[in-house]
Design a protein around this motif. Structure first.
Motif, PDB file in Angstrom:
ATOM      1  N   GLU A 441       0.815  -1.329   0.106  1.00  0.00           N
ATOM      2  CA  GLU A 441       0.122   0.027   0.138  1.00  0.00           C
ATOM      3  C   GLU A 441       0.743   1.241  -0.119  1.00  0.00           C
ATOM      4  OE1 GLU A 441      -4.091  -1.612   2.393  1.00  0.00           O
ATOM      5  OE2 GLU A 441      -2.517  -0.318   3.299  1.00  0.00           O
ATOM      6  N   VAL A 442       0.525   2.095  -0.899  1.00  0.00           N
ATOM      7  CA  VAL A 442       1.218   3.427  -1.185  1.00  0.00           C
ATOM      8  C   VAL A 442       0.954   4.559   0.009  1.00  0.00           C
ATOM      9  CG1 VAL A 442       2.002   5.426  -2.314  1.00  0.00           C
ATOM     10  CG2 VAL A 442       1.559   2.969  -3.639  1.00  0.00           C
ATOM     11  N   GLY A 443       1.887   5.142   0.673  1.00  0.00           N
ATOM     12  CA  GLY A 443       1.738   6.148   1.784  1.00  0.00           C
ATOM     13  C   GLY A 443       3.011   6.978   1.984  1.00  0.00           C
ATOM     14  N   GLU A 444       2.798   7.983   2.594  1.00  0.00           N
ATOM     15  CA  GLU A 444       3.718   9.171   2.755  1.00  0.00           C
ATOM     16  C   GLU A 444       4.713   8.587   3.888  1.00  0.00           C
ATOM     17  OE1 GLU A 444       4.385  13.531   4.135  1.00  0.00           O
ATOM     18  OE2 GLU A 444       2.423  13.008   4.093  1.00  0.00           O
ATOM     19  N   MET A 445       5.936   8.410   3.636  1.00  0.00           N
ATOM     20  CA  MET A 445       6.861   8.061   4.743  1.00  0.00           C
ATOM     21  C   MET A 445       6.911   9.328   5.802  1.00  0.00           C
ATOM     22  SD  MET A 445       9.107   6.071   6.014  1.00  0.00           S
ATOM     23  CE  MET A 445       9.558   4.916   4.592  1.00  0.00           C
ATOM     24  N   ILE A 446       6.996   8.739   6.860  1.00  0.00           N
ATOM     25  CA  ILE A 446       6.985   9.730   8.013  1.00  0.00           C
ATOM     26  C   ILE A 446       8.184   9.113   9.121  1.00  0.00           C
ATOM     27  CG2 ILE A 446       4.905  10.882   8.052  1.00  0.00           C
ATOM     28  CD1 ILE A 446       4.067   9.034  10.253  1.00  0.00           C
ATOM     29  N   GLY A 447       8.692  10.173   9.867  1.00  0.00           N
ATOM     30  CA  GLY A 447       9.803   9.858  10.993  1.00  0.00           C
ATOM     31  C   GLY A 447       9.344  10.592  12.330  1.00  0.00           C
ATOM     32  N   VAL A 448       9.392   9.817  13.375  1.00  0.00           N
ATOM     33  CA  VAL A 448       9.307  10.279  14.801  1.00  0.00           C
ATOM     34  C   VAL A 448      10.348  11.144  15.211  1.00  0.00           C
ATOM     35  CG1 VAL A 448       8.971   9.934  16.962  1.00  0.00           C
ATOM     36  CG2 VAL A 448       7.799   8.380  15.300  1.00  0.00           C
ATOM     37  N   ILE A 449       9.991  12.482  15.385  1.00  0.00           N
ATOM     38  CA  ILE A 449      11.146  13.526  15.899  1.00  0.00           C
ATOM     39  C   ILE A 449      11.552  13.128  17.381  1.00  0.00           C
ATOM     40  CG2 ILE A 449      11.899  15.971  16.229  1.00  0.00           C
ATOM     41  CD1 ILE A 449       9.928  16.333  13.959  1.00  0.00           C
ATOM     42  N   LEU A 488       5.925   9.635  -1.135  1.00  0.00           N
ATOM     43  CA  LEU A 488       5.383   8.606  -1.475  1.00  0.00           C
ATOM     44  C   LEU A 488       5.980   7.212  -1.647  1.00  0.00           C
ATOM     45  CD1 LEU A 488       2.154   9.665  -3.604  1.00  0.00           C
ATOM     46  CD2 LEU A 488       2.276   9.374  -0.862  1.00  0.00           C
ATOM     47  N   ILE A 489       6.133   6.392  -0.645  1.00  0.00           N
ATOM     48  CA  ILE A 489       6.710   5.181  -0.537  1.00  0.00           C
ATOM     49  C   ILE A 489       5.825   3.844  -0.377  1.00  0.00           C
ATOM     50  CG2 ILE A 489       8.536   3.981   0.698  1.00  0.00           C
ATOM     51  CD1 ILE A 489       9.724   6.437  -0.390  1.00  0.00           C
ATOM     52  N   VAL A 490       5.984   2.771  -0.863  1.00  0.00           N
ATOM     53  CA  VAL A 490       5.521   1.418  -0.830  1.00  0.00           C
ATOM     54  C   VAL A 490       6.553   0.303  -0.233  1.00  0.00           C
ATOM     55  CG1 VAL A 490       5.736   0.741  -3.132  1.00  0.00           C
ATOM     56  CG2 VAL A 490       3.792  -0.106  -1.926  1.00  0.00           C
ATOM     57  N   ARG A 491       6.120  -0.362   0.528  1.00  0.00           N
ATOM     58  CA  ARG A 491       7.109  -1.449   1.121  1.00  0.00           C
ATOM     59  C   ARG A 491       6.593  -2.944   0.827  1.00  0.00           C
ATOM     60  NH1 ARG A 491       5.821  -4.037   6.099  1.00  0.00           N
ATOM     61  NH2 ARG A 491       3.962  -3.071   7.049  1.00  0.00           N
ATOM     62  N   ASP A 492       7.189  -3.869   0.281  1.00  0.00           N
ATOM     63  CA  ASP A 492       6.812  -5.304  -0.079  1.00  0.00           C
ATOM     64  C   ASP A 492       6.613  -6.141   1.522  1.00  0.00           C
ATOM     65  OD1 ASP A 492       9.287  -6.075   0.366  1.00  0.00           O
ATOM     66  OD2 ASP A 492       9.698  -6.172  -1.943  1.00  0.00           O
ATOM     67  N   ILE A 493       6.450  -7.213   1.285  1.00  0.00           N
ATOM     68  CA  ILE A 493       6.247  -8.214   2.470  1.00  0.00           C
ATOM     69  C   ILE A 493       7.811  -8.597   2.948  1.00  0.00           C
ATOM     70  CG2 ILE A 493       4.167  -9.174   1.858  1.00  0.00           C
ATOM     71  CD1 ILE A 493       5.674 -11.759   0.840  1.00  0.00           C
ATOM     72  N   TYR A 494       8.638  -8.301   2.125  1.00  0.00           N
ATOM     73  CA  TYR A 494      10.100  -8.336   2.591  1.00  0.00           C
ATOM     74  C   TYR A 494      10.740  -7.182   3.259  1.00  0.00           C
ATOM     75  CZ  TYR A 494       9.323 -12.478  -0.724  1.00  0.00           C
ATOM     76  OH  TYR A 494       8.671 -13.475  -1.245  1.00  0.00           O
ATOM     77  N   ASN A 495       9.898  -6.214   3.280  1.00  0.00           N
ATOM     78  CA  ASN A 495      10.395  -5.117   3.857  1.00  0.00           C
ATOM     79  C   ASN A 495      11.353  -4.233   3.006  1.00  0.00           C
ATOM     80  OD1 ASN A 495       8.718  -4.595   6.115  1.00  0.00           O
ATOM     81  ND2 ASN A 495      10.234  -3.831   7.419  1.00  0.00           N
ATOM     82  N   TYR A 496      11.263  -4.492   1.794  1.00  0.00           N
ATOM     83  CA  TYR A 496      12.261  -3.623   0.855  1.00  0.00           C
ATOM     84  C   TYR A 496      11.153  -2.288   0.577  1.00  0.00           C
ATOM     85  CZ  TYR A 496      15.549  -6.980  -0.093  1.00  0.00           C
ATOM     86  OH  TYR A 496      16.522  -8.102   0.013  1.00  0.00           O
ATOM     87  N   PHE A 497      11.619  -1.355   0.512  1.00  0.00           N
ATOM     88  CA  PHE A 497      10.970  -0.047  -0.002  1.00  0.00           C
ATOM     89  C   PHE A 497      11.364   0.556  -1.459  1.00  0.00           C
ATOM     90  CE2 PHE A 497      11.229  -0.561   4.674  1.00  0.00           C
ATOM     91  CZ  PHE A 497      10.137  -0.073   5.275  1.00  0.00           C
TER      92      PHE A 497
END
Length: 639
Positions: A441-449, A488-497
């Motif tokens: 699923e495509v979504g926006e990548m975010i990072g906790v500050i 916008l990033i998507v990851r697969d089941i192997y956790n490649y982004f």
């Protein structure tokens, strides 16, 4: 006692059966997850080891309150005679770089500059470029690293937005400074010019700008003794400003502190770069990738670096052989340019192990690896100001990085679903938190500050409103504060982004981020028309998106010759709209963004568009005929 023992044994046996049963159910229901865990185990072991080493490095340097110049001085002490930089026919040892940086620090201290002052640096790639900001950092002066392609309003804006007190510029860029000076834009600032270091015959003489100081001559007389700063400089002090384009129009100045700059250099560990490697940097040093991730490897880890004045596809492999290069940096277009070059003997004689960078076109990636066997492409993801970094250290085709599957739930970053129309984070109506994306699923990548952690910090921009626009609250958990990457990033089941696109009005072309708002202003001014929309469009076989402008011209009075001249004069090559769509009218109501999306979808499709279409060829807009369209799409005409 026997009964009690029997009871405990039975309970333990029952607990064991329950756990085994639960794991069995989990395995049955999540066979794909179990398969992915097993398949990625070797990768995740390596990734975990390198992450722990990287984390230890950043923690240790932060604990010791290291600065960029203290890290560099340690390398000088370790190997003063080792080559720090190769540049054309020049060889700079670590000791020579240190001495020159002392001269810079001592000279500007004597000129009255002190901690907290800012100086703009506008210079093409050359050894003196990083020496300037290294030397200035020794006395607490922050250097603004400005894109030397900028002109007029954009250039003046970058100098003034951080309240610079002076400008250091390359003599070869005198015309760009002169244009602003003549308009009164820099008359209150001190100007210092560095003499051209181009080979004889390439250097063009320029008239000196009034009140400009010949810095090259001054530095020869300056002291090379260790510079001393009256005030303490620590890891939290700003080192440089690096500019980034965004949706707000003109470039924004991102603050880069010492501990963040040192953190960038930690890629040395994760990329598995070795002390005896030779790194070639053919990308601009005003970028974080070239100026920090590249130069940082030399300053913080003692890696020998080749600084290239300007990338040359035809001379690239010759340079690799000449300097015994083992690792190269790239921006997407570099890979394509190299692939399109005819074969040469040097491409089989080099020692390059891998390239690392970002933005490579997927189609070219595979062809490049097939042609240049033995070379790996290690794509990366991140930004100057951002707190999310991914690295594809394996060279897996198409991916920008990976995170161990077992570690993913504990990583202070995530991907959330976005409203495609307004760009807002979609939230769960029950919890109020952002809706997190599942695999594929495509979504926006975010990072906790995380304040104080160089890996998770967000220092923001000089523009507070711009800083606030990149922050959201209560997204992954109650009370958190996150940085919105806008990607916008998507990851697969192997956790490649995998990178998909950018949110907002920005596109990337020829390795540069372009603000559509900024270009729209110039297009409107150059055309004299009421409305203009600028957006990025994809050309098959190229990296990123090139610019396209839709112009409202109901009276059919656009003077293409004058418009072409103004566009080529006011905008650098990478920011000029390649395609032009001349329309009778453009909707600028509340559905303006939807209209823009529709224009972007139609791109330059000659079968769908009935409006006049034009193509920028040799600095002039010419009609986009069906024949020309076919040549562009097939790659016969290079853009």
């Amino acid at each position: 006692m026997a009964v009690l023992g029997f009871g405990l044994g039975a309970l333990l046996y029952l607990f064991y059966c329950l756990v085994l049963g639960a794991l069995t159910v989990l395995a049955v229901r999540n066979l794909k997850l179990v398969y992915a865990l097993v398949l990625t185990l070797p990768r995740d072991v390596v990734a975990t080891y390198r992450y722990l080493k990287t984390h230890a490095f950043t923690r240790w340097t932060s604990f010791r309150n290291e600065t960029m110049f203290s890290m560099f001085d340690k390398q000088v002490k370790k190997h003063p005679r080792k080559v720090c930089w190769y540049f054309e026919d020049q060889v700079w040892t670590f000791k020579q770089v240190q001495d020159m940086s002392y001269r810079v620090a001592n000279y500007f201290r004597e000129q009255g500059f002190k901690k907290g002052d800012k100086i703009a640096l506008i210079m093409e790639n050359r050894p003196e470029y990083p020496i300037m900001w290294l030397g200035l950092s020794r006395i607490g002066v922050t250097t603004a690293l400005i894109n030397w392609n900028l002109r007029y309003k954009s250039l003046e804006h970058c100098i003034k937005i951080v309240n610079c007190k002076a400008v250091i510029y390359d003599e070869d860029l005198s015309n760009a400074i002169q244009e602003i000076y003549d308009c009164g834009g820099l008359k209150e600032l001190k100007l210092y010019n560095m003499e051209s270091n181009r080979p004889e015959g390439e250097h063009k003489a320029h008239e000196p700008i009034p009140q400009s100081v010949n810095l090259s001559a001054e530095l020869k007389e300056a002291s090379s003794d260790p510079a001393k700063c009256k005030e303490k400089i620590d890891k939290y002090d700003p080192l440089v400003y690096i500019y980034t384009s965004g949706t707000t129009g003109l470039p924004k100045a991102a603050i880069l502190k010492h501990h963040r700059a040192i953190m960038f250099s930690a890629l040395y560990i994760f990329q598995d770069i070795r002390p005896d490697d030779v790194l070639m940097t053919p990308i601009p040093l005003y970028h974080a990738q070239g100026g920090m991730i590249g130069v940082g490897l030399a300053f913080c880890h003692g890696v020998t670096q080749v600084i290239v004045r300007k990338f040359s596809a035809s001379g690239f492999w010759k340079q690799c052989v000449k300097y015994d290069v083992t690792v190269c940096q790239y921006m997407g277009e570099i890979i394509r340019y190299l692939y399109n070059q005819p074969e040469c003997p040097e491409e089989k004689r080099h020692c390059v192990r891998f390239f690392y960078g970002n933005g490579v076109n997927l189609e070219i990636w595979k062809k490049f690896v097939d042609r240049f066997k033995g070379i790996k492409i290690q794509e990366m993801y991140g930004s100057t100001e951002g707190n999310v970094t991914l690295i594809n250290f394996e060279g897996k085709w198409g991916a920008v990085g990976c995170i161990p599957i077992w570690y993913w739930p504990f990583v202070p970053c995530g991907m959330v679903k976005i409203n495609e129309v307004n760009g807002e984070i979609l939230r769960d109506p029950k919890t109020g938190l952002g809706i997190q994306c599942k695999p594929n699923e495509v979504g926006e990548m975010i990072g906790v500050i995380v304040r104080g952690d160089p890996l998770r910090e967000f220092d923001g921009y000089t523009d507070e409103d711009a800083s606030h626009s990149k922050i959201a609250h209560n997204v992954l958990s109650k009370g958190d504060t996150v940085f919105r990457t806008g990607d916008l990033i998507v990851r697969d089941i192997y956790n490649y982004f995998y990178f998909k696109d950018r949110l907002g009005d920005t596109y990337r072309w020829k390795g540069e981020n372009v603000s559509t708002t900024e270009v729209e202003g110039i297009v409107q001014k150059s055309s004299g028309l009421k409305a203009a929309v600028v957006y990025g469009v994809k050309i098959p076989g190229t990296e990123g998106k090139c610019g396209m402008a839709a112009i409202e011209d109901p009276e059919d009075c656009l003077n293409l010759d004058e418009f072409s001249k103004e566009i080529t004069k006011a905008l650098p090559v990478y920011a000029r709209p390649i395609f032009l769509r001349v329309m009778k009218g453009i909707t600028i109501t509340g559905t303006y963004k939807l209209q823009k999306i529709e224009l972007q979808r139609e791109a330059f499709d000659i079968d769908k568009i009935k409006d006049k279409l034009l193509f920028l060829e040799n600095g002039t807009y010419v009609p986009l005929s069906r024949e020309l369209h076919g040549k562009i799409v097939s790659g016969q005409v290079r853009v």
